[in-house]
Motif scaffolding. Structure first.
Motif, PDB file in Angstrom:
ATOM      1  N   LEU A 156       0.830  -1.204   0.000  1.00 58.03           N
ATOM      2  CA  LEU A 156       0.000   0.000   0.000  1.00 58.03           C
ATOM      3  C   LEU A 156       0.861   1.248   0.000  1.00 58.03           C
ATOM      4  CD1 LEU A 156      -2.755  -1.001   2.597  1.00 58.03           C
ATOM      5  CD2 LEU A 156      -2.696  -1.401   0.125  1.00 58.03           C
ATOM      6  N   ALA A 157       0.343   2.278  -0.681  1.00 60.51           N
ATOM      7  CA  ALA A 157       0.996   3.582  -0.721  1.00 60.51           C
ATOM      8  C   ALA A 157      -0.085   4.652  -0.757  1.00 60.51           C
ATOM      9  CB  ALA A 157       1.901   3.675  -1.954  1.00 60.51           C
ATOM     10  N   ALA A 158       0.323   5.908  -0.727  1.00 59.43           N
ATOM     11  CA  ALA A 158      -0.642   7.005  -0.757  1.00 59.43           C
ATOM     12  C   ALA A 158      -1.525   6.908  -1.996  1.00 59.43           C
ATOM     13  CB  ALA A 158       0.100   8.334  -0.738  1.00 59.43           C
ATOM     14  N   ALA A 159      -2.802   7.232  -1.830  1.00 62.40           N
ATOM     15  CA  ALA A 159      -3.773   7.071  -2.912  1.00 62.40           C
ATOM     16  C   ALA A 159      -4.740   8.251  -2.927  1.00 62.40           C
ATOM     17  CB  ALA A 159      -4.538   5.768  -2.727  1.00 62.40           C
ATOM     18  N   ASP A 160      -5.516   8.321  -3.992  1.00 63.11           N
ATOM     19  CA  ASP A 160      -6.542   9.357  -4.106  1.00 63.11           C
ATOM     20  C   ASP A 160      -7.770   9.026  -3.269  1.00 63.11           C
ATOM     21  OD1 ASP A 160      -5.197  11.026  -6.113  1.00 63.11           O
ATOM     22  OD2 ASP A 160      -5.509   9.313  -7.439  1.00 63.11           O
ATOM     23  N   ALA A 161      -8.028   7.746  -3.062  1.00 61.04           N
ATOM     24  CA  ALA A 161      -9.196   7.344  -2.284  1.00 61.04           C
ATOM     25  C   ALA A 161      -9.019   5.926  -1.771  1.00 61.04           C
ATOM     26  CB  ALA A 161     -10.462   7.437  -3.131  1.00 61.04           C
ATOM     27  N   ILE A 162      -9.699   5.645  -0.687  1.00 61.15           N
ATOM     28  CA  ILE A 162      -9.835   4.290  -0.154  1.00 61.15           C
ATOM     29  C   ILE A 162     -11.269   3.851  -0.443  1.00 61.15           C
ATOM     30  CG2 ILE A 162      -9.895   2.890   1.951  1.00 61.15           C
ATOM     31  CD1 ILE A 162      -7.882   5.063   3.095  1.00 61.15           C
ATOM     32  N   ILE A 163     -11.427   2.685  -1.047  1.00 61.08           N
ATOM     33  CA  ILE A 163     -12.749   2.208  -1.450  1.00 61.08           C
ATOM     34  C   ILE A 163     -13.062   0.931  -0.694  1.00 61.08           C
ATOM     35  CG2 ILE A 163     -14.191   1.461  -3.373  1.00 61.08           C
ATOM     36  CD1 ILE A 163     -12.020   3.008  -5.157  1.00 61.08           C
ATOM     37  N   GLY A 164     -14.101   0.965   0.106  1.00 57.97           N
ATOM     38  CA  GLY A 164     -14.529  -0.208   0.846  1.00 57.97           C
ATOM     39  C   GLY A 164     -15.674  -0.904   0.130  1.00 57.97           C
ATOM     40  N   LEU A 165     -15.485  -2.169  -0.199  1.00 57.90           N
ATOM     41  CA  LEU A 165     -16.509  -2.933  -0.907  1.00 57.90           C
ATOM     42  C   LEU A 165     -17.427  -3.611   0.101  1.00 57.90           C
ATOM     43  CD1 LEU A 165     -14.434  -4.461  -3.829  1.00 57.90           C
ATOM     44  CD2 LEU A 165     -15.669  -2.299  -3.720  1.00 57.90           C
ATOM     45  N   GLY A 166     -18.710  -3.290   0.013  1.00 64.55           N
ATOM     46  CA  GLY A 166     -19.677  -3.756   0.986  1.00 64.55           C
ATOM     47  C   GLY A 166     -19.866  -5.264   0.967  1.00 64.55           C
ATOM     48  N   SER A 167     -20.247  -5.792   2.124  1.00 65.13           N
ATOM     49  CA  SER A 167     -20.494  -7.222   2.287  1.00 65.13           C
ATOM     50  C   SER A 167     -21.118  -7.421   3.659  1.00 65.13           C
ATOM     51  CB  SER A 167     -19.183  -8.012   2.188  1.00 65.13           C
ATOM     52  OG  SER A 167     -18.366  -7.747   3.328  1.00 65.13           O
ATOM     53  N   TYR A 168     -21.140  -8.666   4.106  1.00 65.18           N
ATOM     54  CA  TYR A 168     -21.608  -8.977   5.450  1.00 65.18           C
ATOM     55  C   TYR A 168     -20.564  -8.674   6.518  1.00 65.18           C
ATOM     56  CZ  TYR A 168     -18.746 -13.055   4.445  1.00 65.18           C
ATOM     57  OH  TYR A 168     -17.694 -13.861   4.084  1.00 65.18           O
ATOM     58  N   ASP A 169     -19.340  -8.318   6.113  1.00 60.69           N
ATOM     59  CA  ASP A 169     -18.210  -8.244   7.039  1.00 60.69           C
ATOM     60  C   ASP A 169     -17.825  -6.799   7.342  1.00 60.69           C
ATOM     61  OD1 ASP A 169     -15.941  -8.624   8.542  1.00 60.69           O
ATOM     62  OD2 ASP A 169     -15.124 -10.190   7.246  1.00 60.69           O
ATOM     63  N   LEU A 170     -18.278  -6.290   8.477  1.00 58.03           N
ATOM     64  CA  LEU A 170     -17.994  -4.904   8.851  1.00 58.03           C
ATOM     65  C   LEU A 170     -16.523  -4.668   9.171  1.00 58.03           C
ATOM     66  CD1 LEU A 170     -21.118  -4.087  11.027  1.00 58.03           C
ATOM     67  CD2 LEU A 170     -20.420  -2.863   8.970  1.00 58.03           C
TER      68      LEU A 170
END
Length: 220
Positions: free
Chosen positions: A25-39
């Motif tokens: 991982l490195a610096a990014a424009d955005a963090i994207i969380g993909l939804g699911s049953y797992d919080l």
């Protein structure tokens, strides 16, 4: 044919290791969380944001078969609420609450981030390979890094999604590696002999709940 619990776990570990791919991982424009049953995916997004890796967070996901009735609204809304509770400012969060599969997750988020050049995708550990393969078809221009909650196979089952469901999910996603490539939904992925054997063994053991009706082999 009866299969021992020890053999089941040996084969499940092979599939876990196969699916559980990641990237530095490195610096990014955005963090994207993909939804699911797992919080815990939302927890990982919050951790990465609070560490300073990106200035904004996007949560994607409507409501799927595994989350229907689990959350009051969409997966995206539930993940956002969790991240806010962990200290992520509401103002940096965007929602994509309509997608129902990984390809839609990517395509709909892409429309929200037209200028993004580098992004971090956060998903369940056992979904990382499918996300990576789907990105190669649906958003190849962006530099993508793939992350997940940092725990092993033993810690992944939950009250909502116990071990039997997890193994069935991993079995079904191996089948999707082959089937979805043929449909053009994702880029081709290697299927090593050990993974094929593990798939066949676990299908024989009855872990078939995430396969389409009647499907019992990778060739179907």
């Amino acid at each position: 044919m009866a299969i021992s619990d020890v053999l089941v776990m040996q084969k499940a570990r092979i599939l876990w290791d196969y699916h559980d791919t990641g990237t530095p991982l490195a610096a990014a424009d955005a963090i994207i969380g993909l939804g699911s049953y797992d919080l815990r995916v939302a927890d990982r997004c919050a951790e990465l944001f609070l560490s300073g890796l990106a200035p904004r967070v996007v949560f994607a996901g409507a409501m799927g078969n595994w989350t229907r009735g689990m959350f009051a609204s969409s997966e995206a809304h539930a993940f956002a609420d969790r991240a806010i509770a962990l200290g992520v400012p509401a103002g940096v969060i965007s929602l994509e609450p309509k997608s129902t599969n990984i390809a839609e997750n990517i395509s709909f988020v892409r429309a929200l981030l037209p200028d993004a050049q580098q992004v971090i995708w956060v998903t369940k550990p056992q979904t990382r390979r499918r996300v990576s393969a789907t990105l190669l078809v649906n958003w190849p221009e962006v530099t993508s890094m793939i992350a997940a909650p940092a725990h092993d196979l033993a810690a992944q089952p939950s009250a909502h999604h116990p071990l039997e469901a997890l193994i069935s999910e991993m079995v079904g996603d191996v089948w999707r590696m082959a089937a979805y490539t043929k449909k053009g939904f994702q880029a081709s992925q290697p299927l090593p002999p050990a993974v094929r054997i593990a798939f066949d063994t676990l299908v024989t053991a009855g872990f078939t709940h995430h396969l389409p009706p009647g499907v019992r082999s990778l060739e179907q």
